[in-house]
Design a protein around this motif. Sequence first.
Motif, mmCIF file in Angstrom:
data_model
loop_
_atom_site.group_PDB
_atom_site.id
_atom_site.type_symbol
_atom_site.label_atom_id
_atom_site.label_comp_id
_atom_site.label_asym_id
_atom_site.label_seq_id
_atom_site.Cartn_x
_atom_site.Cartn_y
_atom_site.Cartn_z
ATOM 1 N N TYR A 337 0.826 -1.212 0.000
ATOM 2 C CA TYR A 337 0.000 0.000 0.000
ATOM 3 C C TYR A 337 0.858 1.259 0.000
ATOM 4 C CZ TYR A 337 -3.022 3.723 1.715
ATOM 5 O OH TYR A 337 -3.673 4.915 1.864
ATOM 6 N N GLU A 338 1.902 1.277 0.795
ATOM 7 C CA GLU A 338 2.785 2.449 0.831
ATOM 8 C C GLU A 338 3.460 2.659 -0.517
ATOM 9 O OE1 GLU A 338 3.086 4.791 3.035
ATOM 10 O OE2 GLU A 338 1.652 3.852 4.403
ATOM 11 N N ALA A 339 3.846 1.562 -1.174
ATOM 12 C CA ALA A 339 4.456 1.675 -2.499
ATOM 13 C C ALA A 339 3.449 2.228 -3.503
ATOM 14 C CB ALA A 339 4.964 0.312 -2.956
ATOM 15 N N MET A 340 2.209 1.750 -3.434
ATOM 16 C CA MET A 340 1.163 2.248 -4.331
ATOM 17 C C MET A 340 0.905 3.729 -4.101
ATOM 18 S SD MET A 340 -2.192 3.326 -4.658
ATOM 19 C CE MET A 340 -2.934 2.852 -3.103
ATOM 20 N N LYS A 341 0.816 4.123 -2.836
ATOM 21 C CA LYS A 341 0.510 5.511 -2.507
ATOM 22 C C LYS A 341 1.610 6.451 -3.012
ATOM 23 C CE LYS A 341 0.300 6.633 1.871
ATOM 24 N NZ LYS A 341 -0.178 6.838 3.255
ATOM 25 N N THR A 342 2.859 6.039 -2.836
ATOM 26 C CA THR A 342 3.975 6.845 -3.333
ATOM 27 C C THR A 342 3.904 6.984 -4.844
ATOM 28 O OG1 THR A 342 5.398 6.183 -1.491
ATOM 29 C CG2 THR A 342 6.493 6.995 -3.478
ATOM 30 N N PHE A 343 3.645 5.874 -5.533
ATOM 31 C CA PHE A 343 3.565 5.909 -6.991
ATOM 32 C C PHE A 343 2.380 6.762 -7.447
ATOM 33 C CE2 PHE A 343 2.763 4.572 -11.296
ATOM 34 C CZ PHE A 343 4.039 4.370 -11.805
ATOM 35 N N ARG A 344 1.249 6.634 -6.777
ATOM 36 C CA ARG A 344 0.061 7.418 -7.134
ATOM 37 C C ARG A 344 0.327 8.917 -7.027
ATOM 38 N NH1 ARG A 344 -4.302 7.311 -2.665
ATOM 39 N NH2 ARG A 344 -2.700 8.707 -1.835
ATOM 40 N N ASN A 345 0.944 9.336 -5.943
ATOM 41 C CA ASN A 345 1.176 10.757 -5.747
ATOM 42 C C ASN A 345 2.163 11.322 -6.768
ATOM 43 O OD1 ASN A 345 -0.606 10.607 -3.631
ATOM 44 N ND2 ASN A 345 0.963 10.540 -2.046
ATOM 45 N N GLU A 346 3.163 10.532 -7.122
ATOM 46 C CA GLU A 346 4.111 10.967 -8.150
ATOM 47 C C GLU A 346 3.435 11.018 -9.523
ATOM 48 O OE1 GLU A 346 7.603 11.895 -8.044
ATOM 49 O OE2 GLU A 346 6.775 12.303 -6.056
ATOM 50 N N ALA A 347 2.593 10.029 -9.801
ATOM 51 C CA ALA A 347 1.900 10.005 -11.091
ATOM 52 C C ALA A 347 1.004 11.227 -11.246
ATOM 53 C CB ALA A 347 1.082 8.724 -11.226
ATOM 54 N N TYR A 348 0.294 11.588 -10.169
ATOM 55 C CA TYR A 348 -0.591 12.743 -10.257
ATOM 56 C C TYR A 348 0.173 14.057 -10.346
ATOM 57 C CZ TYR A 348 -5.001 10.299 -9.977
ATOM 58 O OH TYR A 348 -6.095 9.507 -10.280
ATOM 59 N N LEU A 349 1.400 14.086 -9.863
ATOM 60 C CA LEU A 349 2.233 15.270 -10.069
ATOM 61 C C LEU A 349 2.405 15.531 -11.558
ATOM 62 C CD1 LEU A 349 4.219 17.479 -9.085
ATOM 63 C CD2 LEU A 349 6.007 15.732 -9.140
ATOM 64 N N TRP A 350 2.676 14.468 -12.313
ATOM 65 C CA TRP A 350 2.840 14.595 -13.765
ATOM 66 C C TRP A 350 1.510 14.870 -14.445
ATOM 67 C CZ3 TRP A 350 4.662 16.014 -18.001
ATOM 68 C CH2 TRP A 350 4.352 15.410 -19.227
ATOM 69 N N PHE A 351 0.469 14.098 -14.089
ATOM 70 C CA PHE A 351 -0.835 14.296 -14.711
ATOM 71 C C PHE A 351 -1.335 15.728 -14.510
ATOM 72 C CE2 PHE A 351 -2.028 9.525 -14.096
ATOM 73 C CZ PHE A 351 -1.255 9.200 -15.202
ATOM 74 N N VAL A 353 0.346 18.455 -14.264
ATOM 75 C CA VAL A 353 1.061 19.421 -15.090
ATOM 76 C C VAL A 353 0.611 19.347 -16.546
ATOM 77 C CG1 VAL A 353 3.339 20.044 -16.030
ATOM 78 C CG2 VAL A 353 3.076 19.507 -13.589
ATOM 79 N N ALA A 354 0.547 18.168 -17.119
ATOM 80 C CA ALA A 354 0.300 18.059 -18.556
ATOM 81 C C ALA A 354 -1.057 17.451 -18.893
ATOM 82 C CB ALA A 354 1.420 17.252 -19.216
ATOM 83 N N GLU A 355 -1.310 16.238 -18.450
ATOM 84 C CA GLU A 355 -2.527 15.534 -18.857
ATOM 85 C C GLU A 355 -3.791 16.285 -18.413
ATOM 86 O OE1 GLU A 355 -2.654 12.776 -20.652
ATOM 87 O OE2 GLU A 355 -0.536 12.208 -20.640
ATOM 88 N N TYR A 356 -3.852 16.654 -17.142
ATOM 89 C CA TYR A 356 -5.063 17.287 -16.617
ATOM 90 C C TYR A 356 -5.323 18.622 -17.298
ATOM 91 C CZ TYR A 356 -8.223 19.737 -13.480
ATOM 92 O OH TYR A 356 -9.276 20.460 -12.980
ATOM 93 N N THR A 357 -4.295 19.446 -17.455
ATOM 94 C CA THR A 357 -4.504 20.757 -18.065
ATOM 95 C C THR A 357 -4.923 20.620 -19.528
ATOM 96 O OG1 THR A 357 -2.109 20.889 -18.444
ATOM 97 C CG2 THR A 357 -2.976 22.023 -16.512
ATOM 98 N N TYR A 358 -4.317 19.659 -20.217
ATOM 99 C CA TYR A 358 -4.702 19.427 -21.619
ATOM 100 C C TYR A 358 -6.140 18.928 -21.706
ATOM 101 C CZ TYR A 358 -4.845 17.443 -26.301
ATOM 102 O OH TYR A 358 -5.208 17.138 -27.585
ATOM 103 N N ASP A 359 -6.466 17.893 -20.916
ATOM 104 C CA ASP A 359 -7.819 17.327 -20.970
ATOM 105 C C ASP A 359 -8.864 18.355 -20.553
ATOM 106 O OD1 ASP A 359 -6.805 14.937 -21.831
ATOM 107 O OD2 ASP A 359 -6.954 13.926 -19.892
ATOM 108 N N ASN A 360 -8.569 19.123 -19.518
ATOM 109 C CA ASN A 360 -9.514 20.114 -19.031
ATOM 110 C C ASN A 360 -9.824 21.147 -20.117
ATOM 111 O OD1 ASN A 360 -11.118 21.315 -16.929
ATOM 112 N ND2 ASN A 360 -9.549 22.897 -16.756
ATOM 113 N N PHE A 361 -8.794 21.597 -20.832
ATOM 114 C CA PHE A 361 -9.012 22.551 -21.914
ATOM 115 C C PHE A 361 -9.825 21.917 -23.036
ATOM 116 C CE2 PHE A 361 -7.941 24.352 -26.022
ATOM 117 C CZ PHE A 361 -8.245 25.691 -25.809
#
Length: 369
Positions: A337-351, A353-361
């Motif tokens: 679970y701790e490994a998943m949580k760390t990976f999730r938070n890092e993934a959303y850092l990237w999303f 910046v790029a994915e979320y802002t692009y998709d939202n627009f």
Amino acid sequence: MTTRKPTLKRRALLAAGLGAAGLGASARGAGAQAMPELRWRLTSAYAKNLDILFGAAETLGRLVGEATDGRFQIQAQGPGEPVPPEGLIDAVAAGTVEMGHGPASLGAGKDPVFALATAIPFGLNARGQNAWWNAGGAADLFGEVFGKFGLVALPGGNTGAQMGGWFRKEIKGVADLQGLKFRIGGLGGQVLTKFGVVPQQLSGPEIYPALEAKRIDAAEWIGPYDDERLGLQKVAPIYHYPGFWEGGAMLHFWINAEKWRALPKPYRAILQGAAAQVAAEVQARYDARNPQALRRLVAGGAQLRPFPQDVMEAALKNANDVYGEMAAKNADFRRVYEAMKTFRNEAYLWFQVAEYTYDNFMIRARARG
């Protein structure tokens, strides 16, 4: 009937598993002993009318058969042939069947770590789950846990974020969940129990009559394409979203560990390649078919409603409480679970910046494109 030419994907599988010579030639020569004729059974957790999910098992068998010139055959079987979905993982571990296809969460009763391999409330989205498994170390973490139970698991698809389910009355706040009889299982059910929800365990075909007879108040299933087949908008028209308990539900092909170790290396490579192709196709088919299914459902009476913010916030707190309780009792759960949580938070850092802002627009601009 016309004969299809081998596709690029099939040729890639052949090359990956067998090299340029191909199995057909080697099996007829000195390599025949190393390429035995095998007949495996693959029991799916999904009914045959769920063409994407049951179709995944059929596609795997076809790909492996084509790539081995018919020497390695895997027969897809529906639930109950010979084991029901809840017994699928145990049946594979025991060697009752050689393979299964379904969510790891079916094994959460043995160990809650299994649920992490599918999806947990407020876990990873589909891209995150796939990235964590294929490139973020999750395959090794789960391999250790599943190995203890005599199992090998290969990713077998992802449904993407699921819907929150069908309700006879709209959920306008946390208080509306008290006493709700809701068809839901797994860790999602445990989280909602803290609201006073009463989880109900029902199969897909049982949902409509239970809602119609008012034996239950709500039910979650999968998403628009599969939900449409149940016709639930006729008896429970409020279609809440998102299914925060399954933000990206990964499925797996389960293999008996002894059978896996006994496979010739080329067969293993072919099976891995076929599973990877199926995994990509399952996600793609849902992404391609859900939009039109959602349109049809709304035209048929479904009323789309987001879960209120207070429900989402309270559910997140409840989920964190559940995970804390499990982590205190189960070292494997805590580690994964701790490994998943760390990976999730890092993934959303990237999303973010790029994915979320692009998709939202693009979501706001799509009518102008």
